[in-house]
Design a protein around this motif. Structure first.
Motif, mmCIF file in Angstrom:
data_model
loop_
_atom_site.group_PDB
_atom_site.id
_atom_site.type_symbol
_atom_site.label_atom_id
_atom_site.label_comp_id
_atom_site.label_asym_id
_atom_site.label_seq_id
_atom_site.Cartn_x
_atom_site.Cartn_y
_atom_site.Cartn_z
ATOM 1 N N GLY A 118 0.827 -1.193 0.000
ATOM 2 C CA GLY A 118 0.000 0.000 0.000
ATOM 3 C C GLY A 118 0.860 1.241 0.000
ATOM 4 N N VAL A 119 0.191 2.380 -0.004
ATOM 5 C CA VAL A 119 0.896 3.654 0.069
ATOM 6 C C VAL A 119 0.555 4.330 1.384
ATOM 7 C CG1 VAL A 119 0.976 3.986 -2.432
ATOM 8 C CG2 VAL A 119 -0.944 4.903 -1.148
ATOM 9 N N ILE A 120 1.556 4.970 1.965
ATOM 10 C CA ILE A 120 1.340 5.813 3.136
ATOM 11 C C ILE A 120 0.861 7.159 2.602
ATOM 12 C CG2 ILE A 120 2.440 6.958 5.098
ATOM 13 C CD1 ILE A 120 2.435 4.000 5.517
ATOM 14 N N THR A 121 -0.221 7.677 3.148
ATOM 15 C CA THR A 121 -0.773 8.925 2.628
ATOM 16 C C THR A 121 0.062 10.131 3.040
ATOM 17 O OG1 THR A 121 -2.205 9.273 4.552
ATOM 18 C CG2 THR A 121 -3.120 7.998 2.711
ATOM 19 N N ASP A 122 -0.063 11.190 2.257
ATOM 20 C CA ASP A 122 0.611 12.448 2.587
ATOM 21 C C ASP A 122 0.164 12.956 3.960
ATOM 22 O OD1 ASP A 122 1.918 12.396 0.151
ATOM 23 O OD2 ASP A 122 0.528 13.786 -0.820
ATOM 24 N N THR A 123 -1.109 12.759 4.288
ATOM 25 C CA THR A 123 -1.628 13.198 5.591
ATOM 26 C C THR A 123 -0.857 12.533 6.722
ATOM 27 O OG1 THR A 123 -3.815 13.478 4.612
ATOM 28 C CG2 THR A 123 -3.697 13.370 7.008
ATOM 29 N N ALA A 124 -0.613 11.227 6.610
ATOM 30 C CA ALA A 124 0.135 10.512 7.642
ATOM 31 C C ALA A 124 1.578 11.006 7.705
ATOM 32 C CB ALA A 124 0.098 9.009 7.380
ATOM 33 N N MET A 125 2.205 11.185 6.540
ATOM 34 C CA MET A 125 3.596 11.656 6.521
ATOM 35 C C MET A 125 3.716 13.075 7.063
ATOM 36 S SD MET A 125 5.583 9.274 5.823
ATOM 37 C CE MET A 125 6.992 10.351 5.893
ATOM 38 N N ASN A 126 2.745 13.926 6.753
ATOM 39 C CA ASN A 126 2.774 15.287 7.270
ATOM 40 C C ASN A 126 2.644 15.296 8.788
ATOM 41 O OD1 ASN A 126 3.060 16.319 4.694
ATOM 42 N ND2 ASN A 126 0.889 16.773 4.444
ATOM 43 N N ALA A 127 1.868 14.373 9.338
ATOM 44 C CA ALA A 127 1.743 14.278 10.793
ATOM 45 C C ALA A 127 3.074 13.899 11.424
ATOM 46 C CB ALA A 127 0.671 13.257 11.169
ATOM 47 N N VAL A 128 3.786 12.954 10.803
ATOM 48 C CA VAL A 128 5.092 12.544 11.322
ATOM 49 C C VAL A 128 6.097 13.687 11.191
ATOM 50 C CG1 VAL A 128 7.030 10.964 10.986
ATOM 51 C CG2 VAL A 128 4.692 10.110 10.894
ATOM 52 N N THR A 129 6.132 14.306 10.036
ATOM 53 C CA THR A 129 7.051 15.420 9.830
ATOM 54 C C THR A 129 6.754 16.557 10.803
ATOM 55 O OG1 THR A 129 7.268 14.850 7.502
ATOM 56 C CG2 THR A 129 7.938 17.064 8.123
ATOM 57 N N GLY A 130 5.472 16.767 11.082
ATOM 58 C CA GLY A 130 5.065 17.824 12.006
ATOM 59 C C GLY A 130 5.647 17.650 13.399
ATOM 60 N N LEU A 131 5.921 16.414 13.799
ATOM 61 C CA LEU A 131 6.541 16.173 15.106
ATOM 62 C C LEU A 131 7.905 16.838 15.192
ATOM 63 C CD1 LEU A 131 5.711 12.387 15.579
ATOM 64 C CD2 LEU A 131 4.617 14.334 16.720
ATOM 65 N N PHE A 132 8.630 16.836 14.078
ATOM 66 C CA PHE A 132 9.958 17.423 14.041
ATOM 67 C C PHE A 132 9.919 18.926 13.810
ATOM 68 C CE2 PHE A 132 10.426 13.008 12.696
ATOM 69 C CZ PHE A 132 11.347 12.572 13.636
ATOM 70 N N MET A 133 8.766 19.419 13.399
ATOM 71 C CA MET A 133 8.623 20.836 13.088
ATOM 72 C C MET A 133 7.957 21.611 14.219
ATOM 73 S SD MET A 133 9.704 21.011 9.847
ATOM 74 C CE MET A 133 8.922 22.412 9.135
ATOM 75 N N GLY A 134 7.625 20.923 15.312
ATOM 76 C CA GLY A 134 6.999 21.585 16.439
ATOM 77 C C GLY A 134 5.519 21.858 16.238
ATOM 78 N N LEU A 135 4.894 21.193 15.277
ATOM 79 C CA LEU A 135 3.470 21.373 15.053
ATOM 80 C C LEU A 135 2.675 20.558 16.067
ATOM 81 C CD1 LEU A 135 3.430 21.108 11.154
ATOM 82 C CD2 LEU A 135 3.464 23.175 12.557
ATOM 83 N N PRO A 136 1.426 20.916 16.313
ATOM 84 C CA PRO A 136 0.617 20.132 17.254
ATOM 85 C C PRO A 136 0.534 18.679 16.792
ATOM 86 C CG PRO A 136 -0.505 22.158 16.645
ATOM 87 C CD PRO A 136 0.689 22.047 15.751
ATOM 88 N N PRO A 137 0.640 17.744 17.716
ATOM 89 C CA PRO A 137 0.606 16.326 17.325
ATOM 90 C C PRO A 137 -0.756 15.922 16.772
ATOM 91 C CG PRO A 137 0.665 16.560 19.715
ATOM 92 C CD PRO A 137 0.803 17.924 19.146
ATOM 93 N N VAL A 138 -0.722 14.981 15.831
ATOM 94 C CA VAL A 138 -1.922 14.411 15.241
ATOM 95 C C VAL A 138 -1.971 12.946 15.650
ATOM 96 C CG1 VAL A 138 -3.059 13.837 13.057
ATOM 97 C CG2 VAL A 138 -1.810 15.988 13.282
ATOM 98 N N ASP A 139 -3.128 12.486 16.095
ATOM 99 C CA ASP A 139 -3.286 11.095 16.501
ATOM 100 C C ASP A 139 -3.228 10.197 15.264
ATOM 101 O OD1 ASP A 139 -3.933 8.639 17.570
ATOM 102 O OD2 ASP A 139 -5.868 9.251 18.371
#
Length: 153
Positions: A33-54
């Motif tokens: 399968g493919v990992i969606t951009d939404t999931a990858m953006n949530a992971v990347t956001g952890l390193f960018m100081g963005l609010p965490p996404v469940d």
């Protein structure tokens, strides 16, 4: 390879390269399968100081859509049923979501499968060809792995 993003003010944040993979198994059939951009953006956001996404997998959805799975997907093309994950395990960056559809469950012709969070965020999607009738059991197992990138681009 690492990515550096600028947030104005001369600040640069370097995020590590992350390798992700979504694989699955339905009965004797393996699928990718493919990992969606939404999931990858949530992971990347952890390193960018963005609010965490469940991103905890909560549901496995099936559908009869035939469009090729893409990283830009935010939903299945045509979802026909959604089931709570039967079992969820996580160890060493590998999350396994399992769904057991027993004999008593409905007949299904499955052309697409996806993993969703409790808030209906699509984490990954794959195209499959599975027919389930009331006389058989189907186990759908998704393996989502994430590891630090190799640095080779």
């Amino acid at each position: 390879m690492q990515t550096t993003d600028s947030h104005g003010c001369g600040e640069g944040i370097t995020t590590p390269n992350i390798d992700v993979l979504a694989t699955g198994r339905i009965g004797d059939e393996d699928f990718n399968g493919v990992i969606t951009d939404t999931a990858m953006n949530a992971v990347t956001g952890l390193f960018m100081g963005l609010p965490p996404v469940d991103c905890k997998p909560a549901y496995i959805a099936v559908g009869d859509g035939t469009a090729a799975a893409a990283t830009t997907d935010t939903a299945l093309e045509h979802e026909t049923a959604r089931y709570p994950v039967t079992q969820l395990t996580q160890a060493n960056g590998i999350t396994t979501a399992l769904l057991n559809l027993p004999i008593t469950s409905q007949d299904l012709e499955i052309a697409e499968v996806g993993v969703l969070t409790k808030d209906s965020v699509l984490l990954c999607r794959a195209n499959v060809e599975i027919v389930k009738n009331q006389n058989n059991v189907i186990n759908i197992m998704w393996v989502l792995s994430m590891e630090r990138g190799t640095g080779n681009a």
